[in-house]
Design a protein around this motif. Structure first.
Motif, PDB file in Angstrom:
ATOM      1  N   TRP A  99       4.085  -6.226   2.307  1.00 32.81           N
ATOM      2  CA  TRP A  99       3.360  -5.141   2.967  1.00 32.81           C
ATOM      3  C   TRP A  99       2.310  -4.602   2.015  1.00 32.81           C
ATOM      4  O   TRP A  99       2.604  -4.253   0.869  1.00 32.81           O
ATOM      5  CB  TRP A  99       4.316  -4.015   3.346  1.00 32.81           C
ATOM      6  N   VAL A 100       1.072  -4.540   2.488  1.00 37.14           N
ATOM      7  CA  VAL A 100      -0.039  -3.967   1.726  1.00 37.14           C
ATOM      8  C   VAL A 100      -0.508  -2.729   2.472  1.00 37.14           C
ATOM      9  O   VAL A 100      -0.667  -2.749   3.700  1.00 37.14           O
ATOM     10  CB  VAL A 100      -1.187  -4.988   1.580  1.00 37.14           C
ATOM     11  N   HIS A 101      -0.713  -1.648   1.745  1.00 39.84           N
ATOM     12  CA  HIS A 101      -1.141  -0.411   2.404  1.00 39.84           C
ATOM     13  C   HIS A 101      -2.357  -0.681   3.287  1.00 39.84           C
ATOM     14  O   HIS A 101      -3.330  -1.300   2.847  1.00 39.84           O
ATOM     15  CB  HIS A 101      -1.480   0.660   1.366  1.00 39.84           C
ATOM     16  N   PRO A 102      -2.316  -0.251   4.553  1.00 42.84           N
ATOM     17  CA  PRO A 102      -3.405  -0.574   5.487  1.00 42.84           C
ATOM     18  C   PRO A 102      -4.764  -0.006   5.112  1.00 42.84           C
ATOM     19  O   PRO A 102      -5.792  -0.510   5.589  1.00 42.84           O
ATOM     20  CB  PRO A 102      -2.914   0.001   6.822  1.00 42.84           C
ATOM     21  N   ASP A 103      -4.797   1.024   4.248  1.00 44.17           N
ATOM     22  CA  ASP A 103      -6.078   1.603   3.845  1.00 44.17           C
ATOM     23  C   ASP A 103      -6.657   0.959   2.588  1.00 44.17           C
ATOM     24  O   ASP A 103      -7.747   1.341   2.140  1.00 44.17           O
ATOM     25  CB  ASP A 103      -5.921   3.104   3.597  1.00 44.17           C
ATOM     26  N   TYR A 104      -5.956  -0.015   2.033  1.00 45.27           N
ATOM     27  CA  TYR A 104      -6.430  -0.631   0.791  1.00 45.27           C
ATOM     28  C   TYR A 104      -7.694  -1.456   1.024  1.00 45.27           C
ATOM     29  O   TYR A 104      -7.773  -2.264   1.954  1.00 45.27           O
ATOM     30  CB  TYR A 104      -5.342  -1.531   0.196  1.00 45.27           C
ATOM     31  N   VAL A 105      -8.680  -1.227   0.161  1.00 42.53           N
ATOM     32  CA  VAL A 105      -9.906  -2.036   0.127  1.00 42.53           C
ATOM     33  C   VAL A 105     -10.087  -2.625  -1.257  1.00 42.53           C
ATOM     34  O   VAL A 105     -10.286  -3.827  -1.414  1.00 42.53           O
ATOM     35  CB  VAL A 105     -11.141  -1.184   0.515  1.00 42.53           C
ATOM     36  N   SER A 106     -10.018  -1.770  -2.276  1.00 39.86           N
ATOM     37  CA  SER A 106     -10.080  -2.205  -3.666  1.00 39.86           C
ATOM     38  C   SER A 106      -9.329  -1.182  -4.505  1.00 39.86           C
ATOM     39  O   SER A 106      -9.134  -0.042  -4.073  1.00 39.86           O
ATOM     40  CB  SER A 106     -11.529  -2.348  -4.154  1.00 39.86           C
ATOM     41  N   ALA A 107      -8.929  -1.585  -5.698  1.00 36.14           N
ATOM     42  CA  ALA A 107      -8.100  -0.712  -6.523  1.00 36.14           C
ATOM     43  C   ALA A 107      -8.758   0.640  -6.770  1.00 36.14           C
ATOM     44  O   ALA A 107      -8.113   1.689  -6.680  1.00 36.14           O
ATOM     45  CB  ALA A 107      -7.774  -1.398  -7.842  1.00 36.14           C
ATOM     46  N   ASP A 108     -10.050   0.639  -7.095  1.00 35.33           N
ATOM     47  CA  ASP A 108     -10.696   1.906  -7.444  1.00 35.33           C
ATOM     48  C   ASP A 108     -11.041   2.769  -6.237  1.00 35.33           C
ATOM     49  O   ASP A 108     -11.552   3.874  -6.393  1.00 35.33           O
ATOM     50  CB  ASP A 108     -11.921   1.667  -8.319  1.00 35.33           C
ATOM     51  N   GLN A 109     -10.729   2.290  -5.026  1.00 35.20           N
ATOM     52  CA  GLN A 109     -10.919   3.104  -3.828  1.00 35.20           C
ATOM     53  C   GLN A 109      -9.598   3.673  -3.304  1.00 35.20           C
ATOM     54  O   GLN A 109      -9.562   4.306  -2.253  1.00 35.20           O
ATOM     55  CB  GLN A 109     -11.603   2.283  -2.731  1.00 35.20           C
ATOM     56  N   GLY A 110      -8.519   3.467  -4.046  1.00 35.73           N
ATOM     57  CA  GLY A 110      -7.244   4.053  -3.685  1.00 35.73           C
ATOM     58  C   GLY A 110      -6.383   3.173  -2.800  1.00 35.73           C
ATOM     59  O   GLY A 110      -6.742   2.031  -2.478  1.00 35.73           O
ATOM     60  N   SER A 111      -5.221   3.722  -2.411  1.00 32.60           N
ATOM     61  CA  SER A 111      -4.236   3.002  -1.575  1.00 32.60           C
ATOM     62  C   SER A 111      -3.828   1.676  -2.192  1.00 32.60           C
ATOM     63  O   SER A 111      -3.498   0.723  -1.484  1.00 32.60           O
ATOM     64  CB  SER A 111      -4.786   2.779  -0.156  1.00 32.60           C
ATOM     65  N   ASP A 112      -3.814   1.628  -3.519  1.00 27.07           N
ATOM     66  CA  ASP A 112      -3.479   0.387  -4.230  1.00 27.07           C
ATOM     67  C   ASP A 112      -1.958   0.276  -4.371  1.00 27.07           C
ATOM     68  O   ASP A 112      -1.394   0.360  -5.458  1.00 27.07           O
ATOM     69  CB  ASP A 112      -4.162   0.389  -5.608  1.00 27.07           C
ATOM     70  N   VAL A 113      -1.312   0.099  -3.218  1.00 27.35           N
ATOM     71  CA  VAL A 113       0.148   0.124  -3.126  1.00 27.35           C
ATOM     72  C   VAL A 113       0.616  -1.018  -2.221  1.00 27.35           C
ATOM     73  O   VAL A 113       0.032  -1.246  -1.154  1.00 27.35           O
ATOM     74  CB  VAL A 113       0.644   1.462  -2.536  1.00 27.35           C
ATOM     75  N   ALA A 114       1.657  -1.707  -2.651  1.00 29.10           N
ATOM     76  CA  ALA A 114       2.243  -2.772  -1.841  1.00 29.10           C
ATOM     77  C   ALA A 114       3.752  -2.788  -2.049  1.00 29.10           C
ATOM     78  O   ALA A 114       4.258  -2.307  -3.068  1.00 29.10           O
ATOM     79  CB  ALA A 114       1.646  -4.129  -2.216  1.00 29.10           C
ATOM     80  N   VAL A 115       4.458  -3.341  -1.064  1.00 30.06           N
ATOM     81  CA  VAL A 115       5.906  -3.493  -1.148  1.00 30.06           C
ATOM     82  C   VAL A 115       6.265  -4.941  -0.835  1.00 30.06           C
ATOM     83  O   VAL A 115       5.849  -5.474   0.204  1.00 30.06           O
ATOM     84  CB  VAL A 115       6.639  -2.540  -0.183  1.00 30.06           C
ATOM     85  N   LEU A 116       7.031  -5.559  -1.729  1.00 33.35           N
ATOM     86  CA  LEU A 116       7.506  -6.924  -1.544  1.00 33.35           C
ATOM     87  C   LEU A 116       8.963  -6.876  -1.104  1.00 33.35           C
ATOM     88  O   LEU A 116       9.770  -6.153  -1.701  1.00 33.35           O
ATOM     89  CB  LEU A 116       7.397  -7.712  -2.856  1.00 33.35           C
ATOM     90  N   THR A 117       9.309  -7.631  -0.086  1.00 29.20           N
ATOM     91  CA  THR A 117      10.692  -7.674   0.390  1.00 29.20           C
ATOM     92  C   THR A 117      11.352  -8.957  -0.076  1.00 29.20           C
ATOM     93  O   THR A 117      10.871 -10.066   0.214  1.00 29.20           O
ATOM     94  CB  THR A 117      10.751  -7.598   1.929  1.00 29.20           C
ATOM     95  N   LEU A 118      12.452  -8.822  -0.803  1.00 33.03           N
ATOM     96  CA  LEU A 118      13.178  -9.970  -1.326  1.00 33.03           C
ATOM     97  C   LEU A 118      14.032 -10.604  -0.230  1.00 33.03           C
ATOM     98  O   LEU A 118      14.567  -9.917   0.645  1.00 33.03           O
ATOM     99  CB  LEU A 118      14.079  -9.548  -2.488  1.00 33.03           C
ATOM    100  N   ARG A 119      14.163 -11.922  -0.317  1.00 33.23           N
ATOM    101  CA  ARG A 119      14.965 -12.640   0.678  1.00 33.23           C
ATOM    102  C   ARG A 119      16.424 -12.206   0.627  1.00 33.23           C
ATOM    103  O   ARG A 119      17.080 -12.057   1.667  1.00 33.23           O
ATOM    104  CB  ARG A 119      14.848 -14.148   0.443  1.00 33.23           C
ATOM    105  N   ASP A 120      16.950 -12.013  -0.582  1.00 25.00           N
ATOM    106  CA  ASP A 120      18.345 -11.627  -0.766  1.00 25.00           C
ATOM    107  C   ASP A 120      18.440 -10.380  -1.628  1.00 25.00           C
ATOM    108  O   ASP A 120      17.640 -10.191  -2.551  1.00 25.00           O
ATOM    109  CB  ASP A 120      19.131 -12.758  -1.445  1.00 25.00           C
ATOM    110  N   ALA A 121      19.418  -9.535  -1.345  1.00 20.88           N
ATOM    111  CA  ALA A 121      19.647  -8.344  -2.154  1.00 20.88           C
ATOM    112  C   ALA A 121      20.057  -8.741  -3.568  1.00 20.88           C
ATOM    113  O   ALA A 121      20.739  -9.750  -3.771  1.00 20.88           O
ATOM    114  CB  ALA A 121      20.729  -7.472  -1.514  1.00 20.88           C
ATOM    115  N   VAL A 122      19.621  -7.944  -4.552  1.00 22.65           N
ATOM    116  CA  VAL A 122      19.962  -8.211  -5.949  1.00 22.65           C
ATOM    117  C   VAL A 122      20.801  -7.057  -6.492  1.00 22.65           C
ATOM    118  O   VAL A 122      20.794  -5.950  -5.957  1.00 22.65           O
ATOM    119  CB  VAL A 122      18.694  -8.403  -6.812  1.00 22.65           C
ATOM    120  N   GLY A 123      21.515  -7.345  -7.581  1.00 21.47           N
ATOM    121  CA  GLY A 123      22.429  -6.354  -8.131  1.00 21.47           C
ATOM    122  C   GLY A 123      21.877  -5.518  -9.257  1.00 21.47           C
ATOM    123  O   GLY A 123      22.634  -4.786  -9.896  1.00 21.47           O
ATOM    124  N   PHE A 124      20.589  -5.592  -9.512  1.00 20.44           N
ATOM    125  CA  PHE A 124      19.988  -4.823 -10.591  1.00 20.44           C
ATOM    126  C   PHE A 124      19.772  -3.366 -10.170  1.00 20.44           C
ATOM    127  O   PHE A 124      19.540  -3.070  -8.999  1.00 20.44           O
ATOM    128  CB  PHE A 124      18.661  -5.444 -11.011  1.00 20.44           C
TER     129      PHE A 124
END
Length: 249
Positions: A99-124
């Motif tokens: 998932w990439v923030h829908p308002d992202y265009v470039s880092a210096d314009q803000g919304s430089d946020v993403a979430v990666l979903t792992l296939r399997d849960a981890v214990g860390f």
């Protein structure tokens, strides 16, 4: 060695597309993954590291949008629990979603946020997010920790080992003077007026931590650890609701 190069402005190539961004850790020292089990790094399918990230739940990793915008789950991996990049320790996790923030265009314009979903849960152990009520963590002078495997100098090589460094939150006015495009509603900056300690190439997407919470995501800057050019981080409290919505999916 120091963590002052994580946000260095460079041309980072993702999937054959060049994007001007800043990423790094300079002026720091080697730290233990056991003390920071939530810090991860992101690679392509061949194992080449290009960004960092933070485990915020058993299946979710927060990173920068500029690290993820040109990626697919199939050609991206997350490495957890590995301090030495040349070792086989830890876990290499595959993804099911990016998932990439829908308002992202470039880092210096803000919304430089993403979430990666792992296939399997981890214990860390995961790291809590800063929230809107955590204003005190963004007060100028607050000491925060930056972490990553990026370059240890502006023109240097990436680190084999996990590096860390302490940099204070800087006053928004200082950040705006350093960078006309700095947006205090979406960004925070950190470092020392004289430079010397910073994030750098390869550190993008990695954590900026204070008060036991993720307060920033390594985003951009000019060079690495330059005088008058602090590192800029996506302000997690501003995006906490967006990120938490992804954690519920």
């Amino acid at each position: 060695m120091r963590l002052a190069g994580l946000l260095m402005t460079l041309m980072v190539v993702f999937a054959g597309t060049a994007t001007a961004v800043d990423v790094r850790v300079v002026g720091g020292e080697r730290v233990s993954i056991d003390d920071h089990p939530w810090v991860v790094y992101v690679t392509d399918a061949s194992g080449n590291q290009f960004c960092g990230g933070t485990l915020v739940s058993p299946t979710k990793v927060v990173t920068a949008a500029h690290c993820a915008a040109m990626r697919t789950p199939r050609n991206t991996r997350v490495v957890l629990g590995r301090e030495d990049r040349q070792s086989s320790a830890g876990v290499v996790a595959r993804l099911t979603d990016i998932w990439v923030h829908p308002d992202y265009v470039s880092a210096d314009q803000g919304s430089d946020v993403a979430v990666l979903t792992l296939r399997d849960a981890v214990g860390f152990t995961s790291l809590p997010l800063a929230r809107a009520t955590d204003e005190e963590l963004y007060e100028p002078g607050t000491s925060g920790l930056v972490l990553g495997w990026g370059r240890t100098s502006e023109q240097g090589s990436s680190s084999r080992y996990l590096m860390g460094a302490t940099v204070p939150v800087m006053d928004d006015g200082h950040c705006e003077n350093a960078y006309p495009q700095f947006d205090p509603d979406e960004m925070t900056c950190a470092g020392y007026p004289e430079g010397g300690v910073d994030t750098c190439q390869g550190d993008s997407g990695g954590p900026y931590v204070a008060g036991g919470r993720l307060i920033g995501i390594t985003s951009w800057g000019e060079g690495c650890a330059r005088e008058g050019k602090p590192g800029v981080y996506s302000e997690v409290k501003r995006y906490a609701e967006d990120i938490e919505a992804q954690l519920r999916i």
